[in-house]
Design a protein around this motif. Structure first.
Motif, mmCIF file in Angstrom:
data_model
loop_
_atom_site.group_PDB
_atom_site.id
_atom_site.type_symbol
_atom_site.label_atom_id
_atom_site.label_comp_id
_atom_site.label_asym_id
_atom_site.label_seq_id
_atom_site.Cartn_x
_atom_site.Cartn_y
_atom_site.Cartn_z
ATOM 1 N N PRO A 34 0.824 -1.212 0.000
ATOM 2 C CA PRO A 34 0.000 0.000 0.000
ATOM 3 C C PRO A 34 0.858 1.263 0.000
ATOM 4 O O PRO A 34 1.916 1.310 0.630
ATOM 5 C CB PRO A 34 -0.812 -0.131 1.290
ATOM 6 C CG PRO A 34 -0.884 -1.601 1.535
ATOM 7 C CD PRO A 34 0.427 -2.142 1.079
ATOM 8 N N SER A 35 0.385 2.258 -0.696
ATOM 9 C CA SER A 35 1.120 3.518 -0.790
ATOM 10 C C SER A 35 0.985 4.322 0.493
ATOM 11 O O SER A 35 0.188 3.993 1.379
ATOM 12 C CB SER A 35 0.575 4.347 -1.956
ATOM 13 O OG SER A 35 -0.770 4.732 -1.691
ATOM 14 N N GLU A 36 1.777 5.389 0.589
ATOM 15 C CA GLU A 36 1.685 6.265 1.758
ATOM 16 C C GLU A 36 0.269 6.798 1.911
ATOM 17 O O GLU A 36 -0.276 6.845 3.027
ATOM 18 C CB GLU A 36 2.662 7.436 1.608
ATOM 19 C CG GLU A 36 4.117 7.048 1.648
ATOM 20 C CD GLU A 36 5.018 8.240 1.386
ATOM 21 O OE1 GLU A 36 4.490 9.382 1.357
ATOM 22 O OE2 GLU A 36 6.234 8.058 1.207
ATOM 23 N N ARG A 37 -0.337 7.200 0.791
ATOM 24 C CA ARG A 37 -1.697 7.759 0.854
ATOM 25 C C ARG A 37 -2.685 6.711 1.349
ATOM 26 O O ARG A 37 -3.550 7.009 2.192
ATOM 27 C CB ARG A 37 -2.109 8.267 -0.531
ATOM 28 C CG ARG A 37 -3.520 8.831 -0.575
ATOM 29 C CD ARG A 37 -3.823 9.418 -1.935
ATOM 30 N NE ARG A 37 -2.924 10.545 -2.223
ATOM 31 C CZ ARG A 37 -2.926 11.204 -3.371
ATOM 32 N NH1 ARG A 37 -3.751 10.845 -4.346
ATOM 33 N NH2 ARG A 37 -2.111 12.210 -3.561
ATOM 34 N N GLU A 38 -2.567 5.476 0.844
ATOM 35 C CA GLU A 38 -3.485 4.413 1.269
ATOM 36 C C GLU A 38 -3.295 4.080 2.741
ATOM 37 O O GLU A 38 -4.279 3.892 3.479
ATOM 38 C CB GLU A 38 -3.247 3.170 0.418
ATOM 39 C CG GLU A 38 -3.668 3.331 -1.035
ATOM 40 C CD GLU A 38 -3.219 2.180 -1.910
ATOM 41 O OE1 GLU A 38 -3.932 1.874 -2.881
ATOM 42 O OE2 GLU A 38 -2.152 1.595 -1.615
ATOM 43 N N LEU A 39 -2.051 4.004 3.183
ATOM 44 C CA LEU A 39 -1.791 3.708 4.594
ATOM 45 C C LEU A 39 -2.301 4.823 5.496
ATOM 46 O O LEU A 39 -2.871 4.557 6.559
ATOM 47 C CB LEU A 39 -0.295 3.492 4.812
ATOM 48 C CG LEU A 39 0.307 2.218 4.217
ATOM 49 C CD1 LEU A 39 1.825 2.224 4.380
ATOM 50 C CD2 LEU A 39 -0.285 0.975 4.870
ATOM 51 N N ALA A 40 -2.093 6.071 5.074
ATOM 52 C CA ALA A 40 -2.548 7.202 5.882
ATOM 53 C C ALA A 40 -4.058 7.176 6.055
ATOM 54 O O ALA A 40 -4.587 7.421 7.154
ATOM 55 C CB ALA A 40 -2.104 8.511 5.240
ATOM 56 N N ALA A 41 -4.759 6.840 4.976
ATOM 57 C CA ALA A 41 -6.223 6.793 5.050
ATOM 58 C C ALA A 41 -6.700 5.601 5.877
ATOM 59 O O ALA A 41 -7.612 5.723 6.699
ATOM 60 C CB ALA A 41 -6.804 6.722 3.633
ATOM 61 N N THR A 49 3.725 10.045 8.796
ATOM 62 C CA THR A 49 3.739 8.854 9.643
ATOM 63 C C THR A 49 3.732 7.593 8.787
ATOM 64 O O THR A 49 4.471 6.640 9.052
ATOM 65 C CB THR A 49 2.526 8.848 10.588
ATOM 66 O OG1 THR A 49 2.562 10.024 11.409
ATOM 67 C CG2 THR A 49 2.517 7.607 11.480
ATOM 68 N N ALA A 50 2.902 7.580 7.742
ATOM 69 C CA ALA A 50 2.868 6.437 6.832
ATOM 70 C C ALA A 50 4.204 6.276 6.116
ATOM 71 O O ALA A 50 4.702 5.161 5.936
ATOM 72 C CB ALA A 50 1.734 6.617 5.818
ATOM 73 N N ALA A 51 4.806 7.406 5.734
ATOM 74 C CA ALA A 51 6.102 7.357 5.052
ATOM 75 C C ALA A 51 7.173 6.788 5.976
ATOM 76 O O ALA A 51 8.046 6.021 5.542
ATOM 77 C CB ALA A 51 6.496 8.758 4.580
ATOM 78 N N LYS A 52 7.104 7.149 7.253
ATOM 79 C CA LYS A 52 8.079 6.648 8.223
ATOM 80 C C LYS A 52 7.945 5.138 8.394
ATOM 81 O O LYS A 52 8.949 4.422 8.537
ATOM 82 C CB LYS A 52 7.883 7.367 9.556
ATOM 83 C CG LYS A 52 9.034 7.207 10.538
ATOM 84 C CD LYS A 52 8.831 8.103 11.747
ATOM 85 C CE LYS A 52 10.011 7.998 12.707
ATOM 86 N NZ LYS A 52 9.827 8.874 13.897
ATOM 87 N N ALA A 53 6.716 4.633 8.367
ATOM 88 C CA ALA A 53 6.493 3.193 8.488
ATOM 89 C C ALA A 53 7.119 2.447 7.316
ATOM 90 O O ALA A 53 7.776 1.417 7.492
ATOM 91 C CB ALA A 53 4.997 2.904 8.567
ATOM 92 N N LEU A 54 6.929 2.960 6.105
ATOM 93 C CA LEU A 54 7.517 2.320 4.932
ATOM 94 C C LEU A 54 9.034 2.416 4.952
ATOM 95 O O LEU A 54 9.729 1.491 4.528
ATOM 96 C CB LEU A 54 6.966 2.959 3.655
ATOM 97 C CG LEU A 54 5.501 2.657 3.331
ATOM 98 C CD1 LEU A 54 5.066 3.417 2.085
ATOM 99 C CD2 LEU A 54 5.291 1.159 3.133
ATOM 100 N N ASN A 55 9.548 3.514 5.476
ATOM 101 C CA ASN A 55 10.996 3.684 5.533
ATOM 102 C C ASN A 55 11.643 2.669 6.478
ATOM 103 O O ASN A 55 12.764 2.213 6.247
ATOM 104 C CB ASN A 55 11.345 5.109 5.975
ATOM 105 C CG ASN A 55 12.818 5.425 5.786
ATOM 106 O OD1 ASN A 55 13.383 5.161 4.726
ATOM 107 N ND2 ASN A 55 13.442 5.980 6.804
ATOM 108 N N VAL A 56 10.941 2.320 7.560
ATOM 109 C CA VAL A 56 11.440 1.280 8.470
ATOM 110 C C VAL A 56 11.645 -0.020 7.698
ATOM 111 O O VAL A 56 12.686 -0.680 7.808
ATOM 112 C CB VAL A 56 10.455 1.058 9.640
ATOM 113 C CG1 VAL A 56 10.814 -0.198 10.414
ATOM 114 C CG2 VAL A 56 10.466 2.258 10.569
#
Length: 247
Positions: A34-41, A49-56
């Protein structure tokens, strides 16, 4: 696991959820995550915050980004590298381990001092009861809270691949080079008396152990509680090399 997730930052909860989906095969190697936008929603969080999760997950080698396309699950070799043990587990064959508590907590003063952290810094705490032929022992281990961002299994109750030290090296590249130990005796706490089924009165032997990496930085601090009547330390040395009898 729900209690552990409740104390984690939201971005770590998201990354753990995605990793679980990947490891169970719900998201196969090469699949788009899922993209940052999808995760954020979906998680009701801000995009950063979603971007940080993917970066981990990127830094763990679990996912990879493709410019102009998206983020995808890494191939299976990269995903499994974290679980390749580099230490032989220290658990004996006939040893039983009962997980008592695993949590992110504010570190006690003695713990943060030993780990070189500021007072009340967040630490990962793992407490378990170990029983073998030598008798039971109560072991509590603490790790810097920031380690949980990449060594996510520190917050699991299960045994870690290769033991905690092997797991830290495989995930963080922080190997154990030196261990310092201090030993003392004291009366047990009520919880220690209960877990070790101690009589009244009783005393316990306490070992404090700090584990350091090649840079001399403490990566783990342990407190091991031994009940009375069990041999846990033994030293042998020639009397000619000491002045013990002249004191």
């Amino acid at each position: 696991m729900a209690e552990i997730d409740d104390v984690l930052p939201k971005y770590l909860r998201i990354s753990r959820h995605l990793r679980d989906r990947i490891e169970c095969g719900d998201l196969a190697p090469g699949a788009e995550v899922p993209s940052e936008r999808e995760l954020a929603a979906r998680w009701k969080v801000a995009r950063p915050t979603a971007a940080k999760a993917l970066n981990v997950l990127r830094r763990q080698g679990v996912v990879e980004s493709r410019r102009g396309s998206g983020t995808y699950v890494a191939d299976r070799a990269a995903l499994m590298r974290e679980h390749e043990p580099r230490y032989v587990t220290s658990f004996a064959v006939d040893e039983s381990v009962t997980a008592l508590e695993t949590a992110m907590v504010a570190g006690p003063r003695a713990v943060t001092d030993a780990l070189g952290l500021s007072r009340d810094s967040a630490v990962v705490m793992r407490k378990r009861l170990i029983a073998n032929d030598s008798g039971p022992e109560l072991v509590t281990s603490w790790f810097p809270g920031r380690f949980a961002e990449f060594a996510v299994r520190l917050l699991d109750t299960e045994r870690l691949p290769g033991g905690t030290l092997g797991y830290l090296e495989s995930t963080l590249g922080r190997g154990a080079v030196m261990i310092r130990e201090r030993v003392s005796a004291r009366l047990p706490t009520a919880a220690e008396r209960r877990h070790l089924t101690l009589p009244r009165p009783a005393a316990v032997l306490v070992r404090h152990r700090s584990v350091h990496d090649a840079d001399g930085v403490a990566i783990e601090f342990d407190e091991v509680i031994h009940p009375p009547g069990h041999w846990v330390l033994q030293h042998e040395y020639p009397t000619s090399s000491t002045a013990i009898f002249r004191r």
